[in-house]
Design an enzyme around this catalytic site. Structure first.
Site, PDB file in Angstrom:
ATOM      1  N   CYS A 238       0.840  -1.191   0.000  1.00 36.05           N
ATOM      2  CA  CYS A 238       0.000   0.000   0.000  1.00 36.05           C
ATOM      3  C   CYS A 238       0.879   1.246   0.000  1.00 36.05           C
ATOM      4  O   CYS A 238       1.844   1.333   0.751  1.00 36.05           O
ATOM      5  CB  CYS A 238      -0.917  -0.001   1.227  1.00 36.05           C
ATOM      6  SG  CYS A 238      -1.795   1.562   1.474  1.00 36.05           S
ATOM      7  N   CYS A 241       0.127   3.107   3.705  1.00 42.24           N
ATOM      8  CA  CYS A 241       0.449   2.486   4.991  1.00 42.24           C
ATOM      9  C   CYS A 241       1.439   1.344   4.851  1.00 42.24           C
ATOM     10  O   CYS A 241       1.849   0.747   5.835  1.00 42.24           O
ATOM     11  CB  CYS A 241      -0.828   2.011   5.691  1.00 42.24           C
ATOM     12  SG  CYS A 241      -1.511   0.508   4.989  1.00 42.24           S
ATOM     13  N   CYS A 263      -4.721   0.701   0.040  1.00 35.89           N
ATOM     14  CA  CYS A 263      -5.682  -0.227   0.618  1.00 35.89           C
ATOM     15  C   CYS A 263      -7.091   0.211   0.218  1.00 35.89           C
ATOM     16  O   CYS A 263      -7.425   1.395   0.307  1.00 35.89           O
ATOM     17  CB  CYS A 263      -5.618  -0.196   2.141  1.00 35.89           C
ATOM     18  SG  CYS A 263      -4.083  -0.781   2.826  1.00 35.89           S
ATOM     19  N   CYS A 269      -6.487   1.028   6.620  1.00 29.77           N
ATOM     20  CA  CYS A 269      -5.340   1.837   6.210  1.00 29.77           C
ATOM     21  C   CYS A 269      -5.091   2.970   7.221  1.00 29.77           C
ATOM     22  O   CYS A 269      -3.956   3.203   7.639  1.00 29.77           O
ATOM     23  CB  CYS A 269      -5.603   2.417   4.828  1.00 29.77           C
ATOM     24  SG  CYS A 269      -4.125   2.998   3.983  1.00 29.77           S
TER      25      CYS A 269
END
Lengths: 287, 256
Positions: A238, A241, A263, A269
């Site tokens: 991602c 994150c 995400c 997230c």
């Protein structure tokens, strides 16, 4: 809002829907017909899910709505507001705080518990529909467990693409009996359907069908011996994150081919970011 | 010897109108029976009654099943009858479009019956499909093409492959050569004759084309107004017709 009965629908309608839900839970994967009502939103916007949610909500519930994993998209916002106004229930965006989660196209990343209910919005409940247009015939096929046709669809995928290219609404067998359309969730989410602690309810408003998976139901994705089922996702972490294990959306961020993967589950997230995880594009104003 | 199919007093009415009336015959393993008659004589109704598509008003259709011996298919349960329909029986429609899935590739069409009886290995299904396409003289390179891109004759051959892939013992054919031009018809008949002989199939062929029954059928039934007016060995009926209608039928064939 005293003009409306609790959760919009009248008590007789909720009673009828609850009966359909109970029948669905008793026969996992079986599509129970119900007298779907007109809802104050167009078909395709979750009229089935909304009716199921209305029938199961209690004043003590805490309600969460996600659309493609996100809490802040049009569909999620409008349905959440709808129940805030007609039922006065508390709402939340945190998966773990919610007792009822209505979803369109995703299962939350965070594992659900026995105290939760997941309500799916379903556009087309009949997995055989695109192969066999006659409802009378598909009902017969379900009744007699004639599911060879479902594999014809997968066969076609492999012959055309070299692998099973169906990536969402991937058909599953429930408890070795009914073949079920899990609604258009990505096949990445299919393994979560089986053995889930939460109750899963599926509502299709236009098609007037409700079906259900009780907790800890055995759910198997269809496949071939030499082309086994694979839960696929974009092969990236991602961007915000840095999560490696979550389902990702691809977002175009400029007109020069720039893109990022984030995400699709916004709550997941945000929690990770709050806990200090940062992805490659995190911290910057990427979008 | 137990007959493969024993038909006893089949009658089907559409209201006051007779579909077919009091038809009885026996079909033995490896035998091909032809049913001829003009349009509206009840031959398709009879075939649909035999194949379980239409429920006859009276009568019995006793089929010698592999597992339990002779069983009446009219009174057996629907799941059993449908199981027969995709294993021991095959039905070739006049119009290939009725018997094929037009939105599914040729390979998928042939593989459907295999998958319906539990085949779950893609490679094996594909190999069998390829083999069958070759047996019905469809180029194996076209396995991934949809039947919509096939000519009428190819569609009909594909339909035959799709039906025979599970090794049925009894094939129902409803005007298998109808709507095809003469040279394609000849090729199809040649193919059918080869398959019937090789696989030891029994078949019931409904047609109004006397040349088809002359080539394929061992025995012949002539129908008129829902009733069988004459039955016997094919050559005997065609060369020496006794009933007035059979005589008319035989004399109506154009000689080139």
């Amino acid at each position: 809002m005293t003009q409306y009965n609790f959760a919009y629908l009248d008590e007789q309608t909720k009673r009828m829907i609850r009966r359909a839900i109970l029948k669905g839970l008793a026969i996992p994967g079986y599509q129970v017909p119900f007298a779907s009502r007109e809802m104050p939103m167009p078909y395709g916007w979750g009229t089935g899910g909304v009716q199921v949610s209305a029938a199961i909500l209690t004043p003590e519930d805490r309600f969460k709505v996600i659309d493609q994993g996100a809490d802040d998209t049009t569909n999620a916002v409008s349905i959440r507001t709808f129940f805030e106004r007609t039922a006065g229930v508390a709402t939340t965006t945190a998966t773990s705080d919610a007792s009822v989660i209505q979803t369109r196209h995703r299962i939350p990343e965070e594992p659900l518990t026995e105290k939760q209910i997941l309500v799916y919005q379903v556009p087309i409940p009949e997995p055989l529909r695109f192969l066999e247009p006659r409802e009378s015939e598909t009902r017969k096929m379900h009744a007699l467990e004639e599911y060879g046709l479902m594999h014809v669809k997968l066969y076609e995928d492999i012959s055309r693409h070299g692998h099973i290219a169906t990536s969402y609404a991937y058909p599953v067998t429930v408890e070795g009996r009914f073949v079920m359309d899990p609604s258009p969730i990505p096949k990445f989410d299919n393994p979560k359907l089986g053995d889930m602690a939460a109750i899963q309810l599926f509502g299709a408003g236009r098609e007037q069908r409700i079906y259900a998976l009780p907790p800890y139901t055995k759910v198997v994705s269809l496949d071939f011996d030499d082309h086994p089922f694979e839960a696929s996702k974009a092969d990236h972490p991602c961007g915000l994150c840095g999560a490696e294990e979550s389902y990702l959306d691809e977002v175009i961020i400029d007109d020069a081919g720039g893109r990022m993967f984030v995400c699709s589950d916004t709550d997941y997230c945000e929690r990770r970011q709050a806990a200090g995880h940062v992805g490659k594009l995190g911290g910057k104003d990427a979008a | 010897m137990t007959p493969l199919l024993s038909v006893q007093g089949i009658t089907k009415r559409y209201g006051a109108h007779i579909g077919c009336a009091d038809v009885s015959f026996e079909l033995f393993p490896g035998e091909v029976m032809g049913i001829v008659g003009e349009s509206g004589s009840g031959k398709s109704t009879l075939l649909n009654c035999l194949a379980g598509h239409v429920r006859p008003d009276t009568g019995a259709v006793i089929f010698d099943t592999r597992a339990d011996g002779p069983r009446d298919t009219v009174t057996m349960s629907e799941p059993e009858r449908r199981m027969l329909g995709r294993t021991d029986w095959a039905f070739v429609h006049q119009n290939a479009r009725d018997g094929l899935r037009m939105g599914v590739s040729a390979g998928g069409n042939v593989g459907e019956r295999l998958m319906a009886v539990g085949a779950r290995h893609y490679g094996d299904i594909r190999d069998t499909a390829t083999d069958w396409l070759e047996r019905v003289e469809v180029d194996a390179a076209r396995i991934d093409d949809r039947p919509t891109t096939f000519s009428g004759g190819m569609q009909q051959r594909l339909q035959i492959a799709r039906n025979l892939v599970t090794g049925p013992r009894l094939v129902f054919m409803d005007e298998p050569t109808g709507g095809l031009d003469v040279s394609v018809q000849a090729r199809l008949l040649d193919l059918l004759r080869g398959l019937v002989r090789d696989m030891g199939l029994s078949a019931i062929i409904v047609t109004h084309d006397l040349a088809v029954v002359r080539l394929l059928a061992d025995r012949l039934m002539v129908m008129k107004s829902g009733r069988v007016v004459e039955a016997g060995l094919t050559d005997q009926v065609l060369d020496d017709p006794q009933h007035a209608y059979s005589q008319l039928l035989v004399s109506s064939v154009l000689q080139v």
